[in-house]
Design a protein around this motif. Structure first.
Motif, PDB file in Angstrom:
ATOM      1  N   ARG A 317       0.857  -1.193   0.000  1.00 26.24           N
ATOM      2  CA  ARG A 317       0.000   0.000   0.000  1.00 26.24           C
ATOM      3  C   ARG A 317       0.888   1.237   0.000  1.00 26.24           C
ATOM      4  N   SER A 360     -10.263   2.317  -0.311  1.00 27.59           N
ATOM      5  CA  SER A 360      -9.071   1.718   0.297  1.00 27.59           C
ATOM      6  C   SER A 360      -8.557   2.576   1.447  1.00 27.59           C
ATOM      7  N   HIS A 361      -8.693   3.902   1.308  1.00 26.76           N
ATOM      8  CA  HIS A 361      -8.236   4.781   2.385  1.00 26.76           C
ATOM      9  C   HIS A 361      -9.107   4.613   3.631  1.00 26.76           C
ATOM     10  N   GLN A 364      -8.006   1.581   5.461  1.00 33.20           N
ATOM     11  CA  GLN A 364      -6.775   1.782   6.207  1.00 33.20           C
ATOM     12  C   GLN A 364      -7.023   2.577   7.493  1.00 33.20           C
ATOM     13  N   ARG A 367      -8.324   0.255  10.030  1.00 26.86           N
ATOM     14  CA  ARG A 367      -7.243  -0.529  10.643  1.00 26.86           C
ATOM     15  C   ARG A 367      -6.464   0.317  11.654  1.00 26.86           C
TER      16      ARG A 367
END
Length: 492
Positions: A317, A360-361, A364, A367
Protein backbone atom coordinates in the motif's frame (compact mmCIF):
# COMPACT_ATOMS: atom_id res chain seq x y z
CA UNK A 1 13.48 20.94 37.11
CA UNK A 2 10.38 21.14 34.86
CA UNK A 3 10.95 20.82 31.15
CA UNK A 4 10.01 23.80 28.94
CA UNK A 5 6.53 23.86 27.47
CA UNK A 6 6.00 23.35 23.77
CA UNK A 7 5.67 26.67 21.87
CA UNK A 8 2.08 27.48 20.95
CA UNK A 9 2.96 27.74 17.26
CA UNK A 10 3.59 23.98 17.11
CA UNK A 11 0.44 21.98 16.45
CA UNK A 12 0.23 18.61 18.20
CA UNK A 13 3.65 16.85 18.28
CA UNK A 14 3.40 16.59 22.09
CA UNK A 15 5.20 13.24 22.28
CA UNK A 16 7.95 14.38 19.91
CA UNK A 17 8.47 17.59 21.90
CA UNK A 18 8.74 15.68 25.18
CA UNK A 19 11.37 13.37 23.69
CA UNK A 20 13.40 16.27 22.31
CA UNK A 21 13.39 18.46 25.43
CA UNK A 22 14.11 15.48 27.70
CA UNK A 23 17.17 14.71 25.57
CA UNK A 24 18.29 18.34 25.27
CA UNK A 25 17.90 19.08 29.00
CA UNK A 26 19.51 15.85 30.21
CA UNK A 27 21.88 16.99 32.93
CA UNK A 28 24.34 14.10 32.84
CA UNK A 29 27.92 15.36 32.49
CA UNK A 30 28.82 13.90 29.13
CA UNK A 31 28.14 14.76 25.51
CA UNK A 32 25.18 12.93 24.03
CA UNK A 33 23.99 12.18 20.49
CA UNK A 34 20.45 12.00 19.10
CA UNK A 35 18.98 11.18 15.70
CA UNK A 36 15.84 12.72 14.18
CA UNK A 37 14.55 11.27 10.92
CA UNK A 38 11.43 11.37 8.79
CA UNK A 39 10.28 11.93 5.25
CA UNK A 40 10.23 15.36 3.67
CA UNK A 41 7.57 17.93 4.63
CA UNK A 42 6.71 16.42 8.04
CA UNK A 43 7.96 19.33 10.17
CA UNK A 44 11.33 18.11 11.49
CA UNK A 45 13.02 21.46 10.84
CA UNK A 46 10.10 23.34 12.42
CA UNK A 47 10.45 21.29 15.60
CA UNK A 48 14.24 21.55 15.78
CA UNK A 49 14.27 25.29 15.20
CA UNK A 50 11.68 25.67 17.95
CA UNK A 51 13.79 23.52 20.27
CA UNK A 52 17.00 25.50 19.77
CA UNK A 53 15.06 28.78 19.97
CA UNK A 54 13.41 27.78 23.25
CA UNK A 55 16.58 26.44 24.88
CA UNK A 56 19.11 28.85 23.42
CA UNK A 57 20.76 26.16 21.32
CA UNK A 58 22.55 26.21 17.98
CA UNK A 59 20.90 25.28 14.68
CA UNK A 60 22.55 24.73 11.31
CA UNK A 61 20.59 23.71 8.24
CA UNK A 62 22.86 21.98 5.73
CA UNK A 63 22.41 22.19 1.99
CA UNK A 64 24.10 20.68 -1.00
CA UNK A 65 27.56 22.10 -1.65
CA UNK A 66 31.26 21.35 -1.40
CA UNK A 67 32.87 20.52 1.93
CA UNK A 68 34.76 23.82 1.96
CA UNK A 69 31.59 25.84 1.32
CA UNK A 70 29.55 23.97 3.95
CA UNK A 71 32.26 24.36 6.58
CA UNK A 72 32.49 28.07 5.76
CA UNK A 73 28.73 28.51 6.20
CA UNK A 74 28.83 26.54 9.46
CA UNK A 75 31.71 28.68 10.77
CA UNK A 76 29.80 31.88 9.95
CA UNK A 77 26.67 30.61 11.73
CA UNK A 78 28.72 29.57 14.76
CA UNK A 79 30.38 33.00 14.95
CA UNK A 80 26.96 34.69 14.92
CA UNK A 81 25.72 32.33 17.62
CA UNK A 82 28.70 32.95 19.92
CA UNK A 83 28.98 36.67 19.07
CA UNK A 84 32.59 36.11 18.00
CA UNK A 85 34.34 38.93 16.15
CA UNK A 86 35.32 36.56 13.34
CA UNK A 87 34.48 33.10 12.13
CA UNK A 88 36.76 30.25 13.23
CA UNK A 89 39.33 28.97 10.74
CA UNK A 90 38.97 25.21 10.55
CA UNK A 91 41.26 22.86 8.70
CA UNK A 92 38.54 20.23 8.46
CA UNK A 93 35.62 18.58 10.21
CA UNK A 94 37.85 17.53 13.13
CA UNK A 95 38.17 21.17 14.21
CA UNK A 96 34.51 21.91 13.56
CA UNK A 97 33.35 18.91 15.62
CA UNK A 98 35.53 19.96 18.57
CA UNK A 99 34.14 23.50 18.53
CA UNK A 100 30.55 22.29 18.24
CA UNK A 101 30.85 19.92 21.19
CA UNK A 102 32.52 22.70 23.21
CA UNK A 103 29.24 24.63 23.09
CA UNK A 104 28.02 22.32 25.85
CA UNK A 105 30.93 22.87 28.23
CA UNK A 106 28.88 25.02 30.63
CA UNK A 107 25.32 23.71 30.35
CA UNK A 108 23.18 21.22 28.43
CA UNK A 109 22.99 22.75 24.95
CA UNK A 110 21.09 21.40 21.94
CA UNK A 111 23.20 21.55 18.78
CA UNK A 112 21.34 20.69 15.57
CA UNK A 113 22.88 19.67 12.26
CA UNK A 114 19.81 19.48 10.04
CA UNK A 115 19.89 17.49 6.77
CA UNK A 116 23.00 15.72 8.02
CA UNK A 117 23.07 13.43 4.93
CA UNK A 118 23.94 16.47 2.77
CA UNK A 119 27.07 16.96 4.88
CA UNK A 120 28.02 13.30 4.66
CA UNK A 121 27.65 13.20 0.88
CA UNK A 122 30.50 15.71 0.61
CA UNK A 123 32.42 14.43 3.64
CA UNK A 124 32.03 10.63 3.85
CA UNK A 125 34.40 10.44 6.82
CA UNK A 126 32.21 12.73 8.96
CA UNK A 127 30.50 9.91 10.93
CA UNK A 128 33.92 8.52 11.92
CA UNK A 129 35.15 12.01 12.80
CA UNK A 130 32.17 12.59 15.10
CA UNK A 131 32.68 9.17 16.65
CA UNK A 132 36.31 10.01 17.39
CA UNK A 133 35.37 13.42 18.80
CA UNK A 134 32.97 11.81 21.25
CA UNK A 135 35.47 9.14 22.22
CA UNK A 136 38.15 11.74 22.91
CA UNK A 137 35.86 13.26 25.52
CA UNK A 138 35.36 9.97 27.35
CA UNK A 139 37.25 10.27 30.61
CA UNK A 140 38.47 13.74 29.67
CA UNK A 141 36.87 17.15 29.86
CA UNK A 142 33.18 16.72 30.72
CA UNK A 143 30.61 18.43 28.56
CA UNK A 144 26.88 18.60 28.05
CA UNK A 145 26.60 19.02 24.29
CA UNK A 146 23.37 17.50 23.01
CA UNK A 147 24.09 16.96 19.32
CA UNK A 148 21.02 16.22 17.17
CA UNK A 149 21.59 14.92 13.65
CA UNK A 150 18.52 15.16 11.43
CA UNK A 151 17.76 13.97 7.92
CA UNK A 152 15.05 13.24 5.38
CA UNK A 153 16.92 10.69 3.26
CA UNK A 154 15.66 7.57 5.01
CA UNK A 155 18.01 5.08 3.29
CA UNK A 156 21.08 7.15 4.12
CA UNK A 157 19.91 7.84 7.68
CA UNK A 158 19.47 4.10 8.15
CA UNK A 159 22.98 3.42 6.89
CA UNK A 160 24.46 6.24 8.97
CA UNK A 161 22.88 5.11 12.22
CA UNK A 162 22.27 1.40 11.65
CA UNK A 163 23.99 -1.36 13.57
CA UNK A 164 27.08 -1.24 11.33
CA UNK A 165 27.59 2.53 11.78
CA UNK A 166 30.24 3.95 14.14
CA UNK A 167 27.56 6.35 15.43
CA UNK A 168 25.07 3.61 16.31
CA UNK A 169 26.53 2.89 19.74
CA UNK A 170 26.68 6.61 20.62
CA UNK A 171 23.12 7.62 19.79
CA UNK A 172 20.62 7.34 22.64
CA UNK A 173 17.69 9.13 21.00
CA UNK A 174 16.10 7.85 17.80
CA UNK A 175 13.07 9.99 16.99
CA UNK A 176 10.96 9.62 13.87
CA UNK A 177 8.73 12.53 12.85
CA UNK A 178 5.89 11.18 10.73
CA UNK A 179 2.65 12.56 9.34
CA UNK A 180 -0.12 13.63 11.68
CA UNK A 181 -2.60 10.89 12.51
CA UNK A 182 -5.98 11.09 10.80
CA UNK A 183 -7.70 12.54 13.88
CA UNK A 184 -4.97 15.14 14.39
CA UNK A 185 -5.07 15.99 10.69
CA UNK A 186 -8.80 16.74 10.92
CA UNK A 187 -8.14 19.13 13.81
CA UNK A 188 -5.22 20.70 11.96
CA UNK A 189 -7.41 21.43 8.94
CA UNK A 190 -10.20 22.67 11.20
CA UNK A 191 -12.69 20.06 9.94
CA UNK A 192 -15.49 18.81 12.21
CA UNK A 193 -17.42 16.77 9.63
CA UNK A 194 -15.90 13.25 9.62
CA UNK A 195 -16.96 12.56 6.00
CA UNK A 196 -15.17 15.70 4.84
CA UNK A 197 -12.21 14.95 7.12
CA UNK A 198 -11.73 11.52 5.58
CA UNK A 199 -12.01 12.84 2.02
CA UNK A 200 -9.43 15.56 2.66
CA UNK A 201 -7.15 13.05 4.37
CA UNK A 202 -7.51 10.71 1.38
CA UNK A 203 -6.11 13.52 -0.79
CA UNK A 204 -3.40 15.18 1.32
CA UNK A 205 -2.87 12.83 4.26
CA UNK A 206 -1.34 14.20 7.45
CA UNK A 207 1.56 16.24 6.06
CA UNK A 208 1.34 19.60 7.88
CA UNK A 209 3.06 21.76 5.27
CA UNK A 210 0.41 21.00 2.67
CA UNK A 211 -2.14 23.24 4.39
CA UNK A 212 -0.01 26.20 5.38
CA UNK A 213 2.44 26.55 2.52
CA UNK A 214 1.10 24.47 -0.36
CA UNK A 215 -2.53 25.66 -0.59
CA UNK A 216 -2.23 29.02 1.14
CA UNK A 217 -4.12 27.87 4.26
CA UNK A 218 -7.18 27.17 2.10
CA UNK A 219 -9.40 24.49 3.64
CA UNK A 220 -12.83 23.34 2.41
CA UNK A 221 -15.58 25.16 4.29
CA UNK A 222 -17.92 22.16 4.22
CA UNK A 223 -18.75 18.92 2.47
CA UNK A 224 -20.35 20.84 -0.39
CA UNK A 225 -17.08 22.77 -0.89
CA UNK A 226 -14.85 19.68 -1.19
CA UNK A 227 -14.97 19.45 -5.00
CA UNK A 228 -14.34 23.17 -5.32
CA UNK A 229 -11.41 22.92 -2.91
CA UNK A 230 -9.83 20.11 -4.96
CA UNK A 231 -10.12 22.22 -8.12
CA UNK A 232 -8.69 25.40 -6.61
CA UNK A 233 -5.88 23.72 -4.67
CA UNK A 234 -4.79 20.24 -5.76
CA UNK A 235 -5.66 20.71 -9.44
CA UNK A 236 -4.62 24.35 -9.64
CA UNK A 237 -1.31 24.77 -11.56
CA UNK A 238 -0.70 27.94 -9.56
CA UNK A 239 -0.48 26.02 -6.27
CA UNK A 240 2.63 24.04 -5.20
CA UNK A 241 0.46 21.03 -4.38
CA UNK A 242 -0.30 20.60 -8.09
CA UNK A 243 3.17 19.10 -8.80
CA UNK A 244 4.05 17.89 -5.32
CA UNK A 245 3.66 14.17 -6.08
CA UNK A 246 6.24 14.42 -8.87
CA UNK A 247 8.55 16.51 -6.69
CA UNK A 248 8.43 13.84 -3.98
CA UNK A 249 9.71 11.19 -6.36
CA UNK A 250 12.26 13.47 -7.99
CA UNK A 251 13.76 14.33 -4.60
CA UNK A 252 13.75 10.75 -3.36
CA UNK A 253 14.36 8.45 -6.33
CA UNK A 254 17.25 8.43 -8.80
CA UNK A 255 16.19 9.44 -12.31
CA UNK A 256 16.94 6.06 -13.92
CA UNK A 257 14.29 4.37 -11.76
CA UNK A 258 11.78 7.20 -11.56
CA UNK A 259 9.61 6.27 -14.57
CA UNK A 260 9.18 2.68 -13.38
CA UNK A 261 8.41 3.93 -9.86
CA UNK A 262 5.63 6.15 -11.20
CA UNK A 263 4.13 3.20 -13.07
CA UNK A 264 4.50 0.99 -10.01
CA UNK A 265 2.70 3.50 -7.80
CA UNK A 266 -0.05 3.75 -10.42
CA UNK A 267 -0.46 -0.03 -10.36
CA UNK A 268 -0.68 -0.16 -6.56
CA UNK A 269 -3.02 2.84 -6.43
CA UNK A 270 -5.44 1.19 -8.85
CA UNK A 271 -5.66 -2.11 -6.99
CA UNK A 272 -2.53 -4.22 -7.46
CA UNK A 273 -1.65 -5.27 -3.94
CA UNK A 274 1.10 -7.88 -4.46
CA UNK A 275 4.44 -7.92 -6.25
CA UNK A 276 3.17 -10.43 -8.80
CA UNK A 277 0.10 -8.34 -9.60
CA UNK A 278 2.26 -5.24 -10.08
CA UNK A 279 4.64 -7.10 -12.41
CA UNK A 280 1.73 -8.43 -14.47
CA UNK A 281 0.15 -4.98 -14.69
CA UNK A 282 3.40 -3.36 -15.85
CA UNK A 283 4.52 -6.20 -18.08
CA UNK A 284 7.88 -5.92 -16.36
CA UNK A 285 10.25 -8.67 -15.16
CA UNK A 286 9.85 -9.62 -11.52
CA UNK A 287 13.47 -8.59 -10.86
CA UNK A 288 12.84 -5.02 -12.10
CA UNK A 289 9.57 -4.84 -10.20
CA UNK A 290 11.20 -6.11 -7.01
CA UNK A 291 14.00 -3.55 -7.27
CA UNK A 292 11.53 -0.73 -7.78
CA UNK A 293 9.32 -1.85 -4.89
CA UNK A 294 12.43 -2.09 -2.72
CA UNK A 295 13.38 1.49 -3.58
CA UNK A 296 9.92 2.79 -2.73
CA UNK A 297 9.90 0.91 0.56
CA UNK A 298 13.41 2.08 1.44
CA UNK A 299 12.37 5.70 0.95
CA UNK A 300 9.23 5.28 3.04
CA UNK A 301 6.85 5.80 0.12
CA UNK A 302 5.44 2.26 0.13
CA UNK A 303 4.50 -0.08 2.95
CA UNK A 304 4.49 -3.86 2.74
CA UNK A 305 2.63 -5.99 5.26
CA UNK A 306 1.88 -9.71 5.52
CA UNK A 307 -1.66 -10.87 4.89
CA UNK A 308 -3.44 -11.61 8.16
CA UNK A 309 -4.30 -15.19 7.15
CA UNK A 310 -1.44 -15.94 4.73
CA UNK A 311 1.73 -14.40 6.18
CA UNK A 312 3.81 -15.41 3.16
CA UNK A 313 1.61 -13.18 0.99
CA UNK A 314 2.97 -9.62 1.24
CA UNK A 315 0.47 -6.87 0.54
CA UNK A 316 1.48 -3.42 -0.70
CA UNK A 317 0.00 0.00 0.00
CA UNK A 318 1.16 3.54 -0.71
CA UNK A 319 2.35 5.35 2.41
CA UNK A 320 1.63 8.91 1.27
CA UNK A 321 -2.05 9.54 0.42
CA UNK A 322 -1.15 12.34 -2.01
CA UNK A 323 0.84 9.85 -4.09
CA UNK A 324 -2.11 7.44 -4.18
CA UNK A 325 -4.50 10.24 -5.14
CA UNK A 326 -2.14 11.50 -7.85
CA UNK A 327 -1.50 8.12 -9.46
CA UNK A 328 -5.04 6.77 -9.26
CA UNK A 329 -7.09 9.90 -9.93
CA UNK A 330 -5.07 12.79 -11.34
CA UNK A 331 -2.32 11.22 -13.45
CA UNK A 332 -4.66 9.79 -16.14
CA UNK A 333 -6.00 13.34 -16.66
CA UNK A 334 -2.75 15.33 -16.56
CA UNK A 335 -2.78 16.12 -20.27
CA UNK A 336 -6.38 17.33 -20.04
CA UNK A 337 -5.50 19.59 -17.11
CA UNK A 338 -2.98 21.37 -19.30
CA UNK A 339 -5.73 22.29 -21.77
CA UNK A 340 -9.03 22.42 -19.87
CA UNK A 341 -10.52 24.06 -16.82
CA UNK A 342 -9.92 21.98 -13.63
CA UNK A 343 -13.65 21.90 -12.90
CA UNK A 344 -14.40 20.16 -16.21
CA UNK A 345 -11.57 17.66 -15.71
CA UNK A 346 -12.60 16.93 -12.14
CA UNK A 347 -16.09 15.89 -13.26
CA UNK A 348 -14.49 13.00 -15.15
CA UNK A 349 -11.91 12.18 -12.47
CA UNK A 350 -14.19 12.43 -9.41
CA UNK A 351 -15.64 8.87 -9.64
CA UNK A 352 -12.12 7.44 -9.36
CA UNK A 353 -11.71 9.14 -5.98
CA UNK A 354 -14.59 7.10 -4.57
CA UNK A 355 -13.91 3.81 -6.35
CA UNK A 356 -10.10 3.67 -6.20
CA UNK A 357 -8.96 5.94 -3.38
CA UNK A 358 -11.63 6.61 -0.76
CA UNK A 359 -12.60 2.95 -0.33
CA UNK A 360 -9.07 1.72 0.30
CA UNK A 361 -8.24 4.78 2.38
CA UNK A 362 -11.31 4.23 4.55
CA UNK A 363 -10.24 0.63 5.14
CA UNK A 364 -6.77 1.78 6.21
CA UNK A 365 -8.22 4.32 8.64
CA UNK A 366 -10.39 1.54 10.08
CA UNK A 367 -7.24 -0.53 10.64
CA UNK A 368 -5.54 2.47 12.24
CA UNK A 369 -8.51 2.96 14.56
CA UNK A 370 -8.52 -0.70 15.60
CA UNK A 371 -4.81 -0.60 16.45
CA UNK A 372 -4.62 2.82 18.11
CA UNK A 373 -8.02 3.55 19.63
CA UNK A 374 -9.85 0.24 20.20
CA UNK A 375 -8.08 -0.48 23.47
CA UNK A 376 -11.05 -1.08 25.75
CA UNK A 377 -11.96 -4.65 26.75
CA UNK A 378 -15.56 -4.01 25.65
CA UNK A 379 -14.49 -3.71 22.01
CA UNK A 380 -12.28 -6.70 21.19
CA UNK A 381 -11.77 -8.20 24.63
CA UNK A 382 -8.10 -7.24 24.96
CA UNK A 383 -5.48 -4.90 23.51
CA UNK A 384 -4.90 -5.45 19.77
CA UNK A 385 -1.31 -6.20 18.79
CA UNK A 386 -1.65 -6.20 15.01
CA UNK A 387 -4.27 -5.23 12.45
CA UNK A 388 -4.09 -6.17 8.77
CA UNK A 389 -6.02 -7.04 5.63
CA UNK A 390 -6.75 -10.75 5.36
CA UNK A 391 -7.85 -13.10 2.62
CA UNK A 392 -8.48 -16.82 2.39
CA UNK A 393 -9.63 -19.17 -0.36
CA UNK A 394 -13.28 -20.19 -0.14
CA UNK A 395 -13.38 -24.01 -0.53
CA UNK A 396 -17.02 -23.83 -1.61
CA UNK A 397 -16.20 -21.78 -4.70
CA UNK A 398 -14.70 -23.17 -7.92
CA UNK A 399 -10.97 -22.48 -8.03
CA UNK A 400 -10.94 -21.40 -4.42
CA UNK A 401 -12.06 -17.78 -4.91
CA UNK A 402 -10.58 -15.51 -2.26
CA UNK A 403 -12.79 -14.16 0.52
CA UNK A 404 -11.38 -10.99 2.05
CA UNK A 405 -11.73 -9.06 5.29
CA UNK A 406 -10.35 -5.55 5.42
CA UNK A 407 -9.83 -5.38 9.20
CA UNK A 408 -8.38 -8.44 10.92
CA UNK A 409 -7.39 -7.84 14.52
CA UNK A 410 -5.02 -10.11 16.42
CA UNK A 411 -3.85 -10.12 20.01
CA UNK A 412 -0.64 -11.56 21.39
CA UNK A 413 1.68 -13.17 18.89
CA UNK A 414 2.30 -12.56 15.20
CA UNK A 415 0.42 -13.52 12.05
CA UNK A 416 -1.23 -16.93 12.55
CA UNK A 417 0.24 -17.24 16.06
CA UNK A 418 -1.73 -14.27 17.37
CA UNK A 419 -5.14 -14.76 18.93
CA UNK A 420 -7.86 -13.79 16.45
CA UNK A 421 -9.75 -10.99 18.22
CA UNK A 422 -11.91 -9.70 15.40
CA UNK A 423 -12.65 -10.05 11.69
CA UNK A 424 -14.41 -7.19 9.97
CA UNK A 425 -15.57 -5.80 6.64
CA UNK A 426 -15.04 -2.13 5.74
CA UNK A 427 -17.39 -0.40 3.30
CA UNK A 428 -16.94 3.28 2.55
CA UNK A 429 -20.10 3.88 0.54
CA UNK A 430 -22.48 1.08 1.54
CA UNK A 431 -25.14 1.05 4.25
CA UNK A 432 -24.30 -2.24 5.92
CA UNK A 433 -26.97 -4.80 6.80
CA UNK A 434 -27.28 -8.32 8.23
CA UNK A 435 -25.97 -9.69 4.93
CA UNK A 436 -22.57 -8.20 5.73
CA UNK A 437 -22.61 -9.80 9.17
CA UNK A 438 -23.42 -13.15 7.59
CA UNK A 439 -20.43 -12.77 5.24
CA UNK A 440 -18.18 -12.27 8.25
CA UNK A 441 -19.66 -15.32 9.95
CA UNK A 442 -19.14 -17.37 6.79
CA UNK A 443 -15.50 -16.30 6.70
CA UNK A 444 -15.11 -17.26 10.36
CA UNK A 445 -16.47 -20.70 9.48
CA UNK A 446 -13.81 -21.09 6.76
CA UNK A 447 -11.09 -19.99 9.20
CA UNK A 448 -12.32 -22.42 11.85
CA UNK A 449 -12.11 -25.20 9.28
CA UNK A 450 -8.47 -24.25 8.67
CA UNK A 451 -7.62 -24.56 12.35
CA UNK A 452 -8.09 -20.98 13.57
CA UNK A 453 -9.54 -20.57 17.05
CA UNK A 454 -12.56 -18.35 16.38
CA UNK A 455 -14.45 -19.02 19.61
CA UNK A 456 -13.72 -15.52 20.97
CA UNK A 457 -13.49 -13.70 17.63
CA UNK A 458 -15.83 -10.72 17.38
CA UNK A 459 -17.41 -9.96 14.00
CA UNK A 460 -17.18 -6.29 13.02
CA UNK A 461 -18.62 -3.99 10.38
CA UNK A 462 -17.08 -0.63 9.49
CA UNK A 463 -19.11 1.76 7.35
CA UNK A 464 -18.81 5.30 6.06
CA UNK A 465 -22.51 5.30 5.10
CA UNK A 466 -24.15 3.83 8.20
CA UNK A 467 -25.95 0.68 9.32
CA UNK A 468 -29.45 -0.71 8.95
CA UNK A 469 -31.76 -0.88 12.00
CA UNK A 470 -31.46 -4.67 11.95
CA UNK A 471 -27.69 -4.50 12.19
CA UNK A 472 -27.94 -1.94 14.99
CA UNK A 473 -30.22 -4.38 16.81
CA UNK A 474 -27.59 -7.10 16.38
CA UNK A 475 -25.06 -4.73 17.91
CA UNK A 476 -27.32 -4.16 20.90
CA UNK A 477 -27.46 -7.94 21.35
CA UNK A 478 -23.65 -8.13 21.38
CA UNK A 479 -23.48 -10.03 18.08
CA UNK A 480 -21.34 -7.52 16.17
CA UNK A 481 -19.04 -4.54 16.67
CA UNK A 482 -20.16 -1.55 14.57
CA UNK A 483 -17.81 1.32 13.75
CA UNK A 484 -19.00 4.37 11.85
CA UNK A 485 -17.23 7.63 11.00
CA UNK A 486 -18.27 9.31 14.24
CA UNK A 487 -16.63 6.49 16.18
CA UNK A 488 -13.54 6.52 13.99
CA UNK A 489 -13.08 10.22 14.69
CA UNK A 490 -13.81 9.96 18.42
CA UNK A 491 -17.14 11.77 18.28
CA UNK A 492 -19.06 8.97 20.01
Amino acid sequence: MPLPDKPQKIFDRDAEWRELVAFACDGRPEARLGVVSGRLRQGKTYLLEALTGTLGGFYFGAQQGTQAELLSHLADELARYTNASSAPHWHGWEDAAADLLALGDQRPTPIVLDEFPDLVRQSPSLPSILHSAYRRRDGGRPGQARLLLSGSSLPLMHRLFGAASPLHELSDLHLTVGPLGYRQAARFWGIDDPVLALLVHAVVGGTPVYRRDYVGDDAPTGREDFDGWVCRSVLNPGKPLFREAYHLLREEIDHKDRALCHSTLAAVATGCSTQGQVADCLGAPLTDTARCLGLLREHGLLHSEPDAFRPSLIRLRIAEPLLAFEHAVVRPHRSALAQQDPVAVWKHARPDLDSLVARSHFAQICRDWALRFADGPDIFGTQPRSVAHGSVADPAQPGGTDVAAEVVVRGRGDALNGSLLSVGLARWDEVMDLDHLERVRSLLGILAGRGEDTTRTRPACYSGAGFSPALRAAEAQGRVVLVDLDRLYGRT
